[in-house]
Design a protein around this motif. Sequence first.
Motif, PDB file in Angstrom:
ATOM      1  N   GLU A 104     -56.114  39.640 -27.301  1.00  0.00           N
ATOM      2  CA  GLU A 104     -56.383  38.378 -26.591  1.00  0.00           C
ATOM      3  C   GLU A 104     -57.829  37.920 -26.770  1.00  0.00           C
ATOM      4  O   GLU A 104     -58.106  36.719 -26.801  1.00  0.00           O
ATOM      5  CB  GLU A 104     -55.951  38.432 -25.121  1.00  0.00           C
ATOM      6  N   ASN A 152     -53.488  37.648 -15.766  1.00  0.00           N
ATOM      7  CA  ASN A 152     -52.757  38.439 -16.772  1.00  0.00           C
ATOM      8  C   ASN A 152     -53.389  38.428 -18.164  1.00  0.00           C
ATOM      9  O   ASN A 152     -53.218  39.382 -18.916  1.00  0.00           O
ATOM     10  CB  ASN A 152     -51.276  38.031 -16.815  1.00  0.00           C
ATOM     11  N   MET A 280     -47.659  43.472 -22.399  1.00  0.00           N
ATOM     12  CA  MET A 280     -48.386  43.413 -21.126  1.00  0.00           C
ATOM     13  C   MET A 280     -47.471  43.818 -19.957  1.00  0.00           C
ATOM     14  O   MET A 280     -47.498  43.236 -18.883  1.00  0.00           O
ATOM     15  CB  MET A 280     -48.961  42.016 -20.900  1.00  0.00           C
ATOM     16  N   GLN A 284     -46.347  38.660 -19.209  1.00  0.00           N
ATOM     17  CA  GLN A 284     -46.812  37.531 -20.010  1.00  0.00           C
ATOM     18  C   GLN A 284     -45.832  36.393 -19.775  1.00  0.00           C
ATOM     19  O   GLN A 284     -44.613  36.599 -19.778  1.00  0.00           O
ATOM     20  CB  GLN A 284     -46.869  37.899 -21.497  1.00  0.00           C
ATOM     21  N   CYS A 285     -46.387  35.193 -19.602  1.00  0.00           N
ATOM     22  CA  CYS A 285     -45.541  34.033 -19.283  1.00  0.00           C
ATOM     23  C   CYS A 285     -44.466  33.811 -20.337  1.00  0.00           C
ATOM     24  O   CYS A 285     -43.363  33.381 -20.027  1.00  0.00           O
ATOM     25  CB  CYS A 285     -46.414  32.792 -19.156  1.00  0.00           C
TER      26      CYS A 285
HETATM   27  O1  LIG Z   1     -52.828  37.831 -25.381  1.00  0.00           O
HETATM   28  S1  LIG Z   1     -52.260  36.610 -25.908  1.00  0.00           S
HETATM   29  O2  LIG Z   1     -51.147  36.876 -26.810  1.00  0.00           O
HETATM   30  O3  LIG Z   1     -53.227  35.727 -26.539  1.00  0.00           O
HETATM   31  C1  LIG Z   1     -51.606  35.748 -24.597  1.00  0.00           C
HETATM   32  C2  LIG Z   1     -51.174  34.484 -24.769  1.00  0.00           C
HETATM   33  C3  LIG Z   1     -50.611  33.835 -23.732  1.00  0.00           C
HETATM   34  C4  LIG Z   1     -50.496  34.476 -22.555  1.00  0.00           C
HETATM   35  C5  LIG Z   1     -49.848  33.791 -21.429  1.00  0.00           C
HETATM   36  O4  LIG Z   1     -49.291  34.661 -20.502  1.00  0.00           O
HETATM   37  C6  LIG Z   1     -50.948  35.739 -22.385  1.00  0.00           C
HETATM   38  C7  LIG Z   1     -51.510  36.383 -23.429  1.00  0.00           C
END
Ligand SMILES: O=S(=O)(O)c1ccc(CO)cc1
Length: 482
Positions: A104, A152, A280, A284-285
């Motif tokens: 991320e 998150n 996660m 994660q949404c």
């Molecule tokens: O860690 S990531 O893949 O960049 C990411 C993208 C979107 C979201 C929304 O919950 C979380 C993590």
Amino acid sequence: MQTAKQLIDGRWLTHVSGGERIGQAINPATGDVAALFCDGTAAEAEAAVAAALRAFDNTAWKRSPRLRAEVLLDFAAKLDARKEEIADWLVTLNGKLRREALGEIGAGISELRYYAGLARNLFGRVLEVEPGCYSSLDREAAGVCAIILPWNAPVTLLVRSLAPALAAGCTVVIKPACQTAVVNNMVLECMTGDTRVPAGVINSVIESGADVSRYLCESPDIDVISFTGSSAVGKLIAQNTAPTLKRLSLELGGKAPAVVFADADMDKTVAGLVAGGMVMAGQQCTAITRVLVEDAAYDAVAQKLVAALKAVKVGPGNDPASQMGCLIDVRNRDRINALMDTAQATQRVLLRGNVPGGALARGAFIEPSLVEVQDLSSDFIQKELFGPLLVIERFSNEDEAVTRANATRFGLAASVWSSDMKKSRRIAARLRSGTVWSNSHNRLFAEAETGGFRDSGYGRLHGAEGLNDFLQTKHFYFETNS
Ligand SMILES: O=S(=O)(O)c1ccc(CO)cc1
Ligand SMILES: NC(=O)c1ccc[n+]([C@@H]2O[C@H](COP(=O)([O-])OP(=O)(O)OC[C@H]3O[C@@H](n4cnc5c(N)ncnc54)[C@H](O)[C@@H]3O)[C@@H](O)[C@H]2O)c1
């Protein structure tokens, strides 16, 4: 112990009035206090909004696109230089895997570089309406922007709103989640040392309650709210901002279906379902929450999925052997565990994930679960559960697959798994979802817009359209022959 402070008008402060109030941030993997944060009130929110408004009205920030591009590029370089240290804190405060934390942060760096480029491309249009009469359509910064964030993914979600807001020339007040405020501040430190940025361009106020957020919603000096969080709070924000008619970007909850056809590559698909669902720890949404499988492949997919989920090694985010970290807190672990008790009483449970014993019992760990559900009105299908719990459903043809996939109020993300690309494209066109992936899930890019349909919100982040919520179009009319 590290204490996250408020950033107001270019200074890191504990408070602006009254006594100092301190909250605790817990390491969810151990239950220990890992850091402290200053707990803000409406007084800090008021000071932050006033500073952001002064910076917007009285400095050249909004008219300096080249400066903004330079600042964003340097911000990216500093974030890159501090990524290991920030990843450590992200693992400690959120419980996710270290590779997820680094992923991320990498996404945030990419986003900063992308919007640095776009900052220099904010062209308007000019039309000669009649001879000598011109309409100039200028793209201007929308004003002062509030960015309200969940816990998150505190780096990527901060940066994906902050980068376009700054690129557009807005000034901002950030309201991070208190659990991950230390991480929020470490990211902001990558920019606050830049002496070219006027004081007040970036402000940030932490709180454990909702007074700061409510102040931001009600303040007539906030022009835009970029909110990432639950659909319930998104709807509250829509209500609370109605009297001051703010521009809203609402990135809300999800309940992503993965639609699996019998002609899909089964091993690749099952691996993708586990990765897309357990990312996660399911918090994660866009994570897969529903696995819809065509009749002919249902038993094979269910069996392989149970085996693959059982094999997921749950453990601390900083242990390289771990394949899934923990939830954000023990309360959420217990909530998911109780949901599984309900599932065992009301549904067919194919895999019951338990709270592990031993050293992990102190933390917010819980193993993956798989529950078979056919009744579309079930809460297991309709509600966002935000944990490592997958629902598996059966369908017999394309129409049923689409009807099922579209049967919730959410519409954030989905995936289609098939070896027939024409079919995948056909299904994707019928899904009420902001993003649809083919034979993959969770591929997100700075260049590609994401956002929701229906209860998953409105507005788009990432990509060129990600600038739209932070810009206003002004019509300037002039004549050259008068
Ligand atoms: O860690 S990531 O893949 O960049 C990411 C993208 C979107 C979201 C929304 O919950 C979380 C993590
Ligand atoms: N669509 C997306 O891109 C995306 C990304 C990540 C997370 N999410 C969603 O976020 C949720 C998980 O995060 P959460 O539990 O922190 O969400 P949440 O909605 O409870 O909180 C999000 C933020 O809103 C603030 N808030 C609380 N009450 C408020 C109010 N009355 N007015 C304004 N702000 C208020 C919180 O303090 C926090 O900063 C899930 O629903 C998840 O799907 C969505």
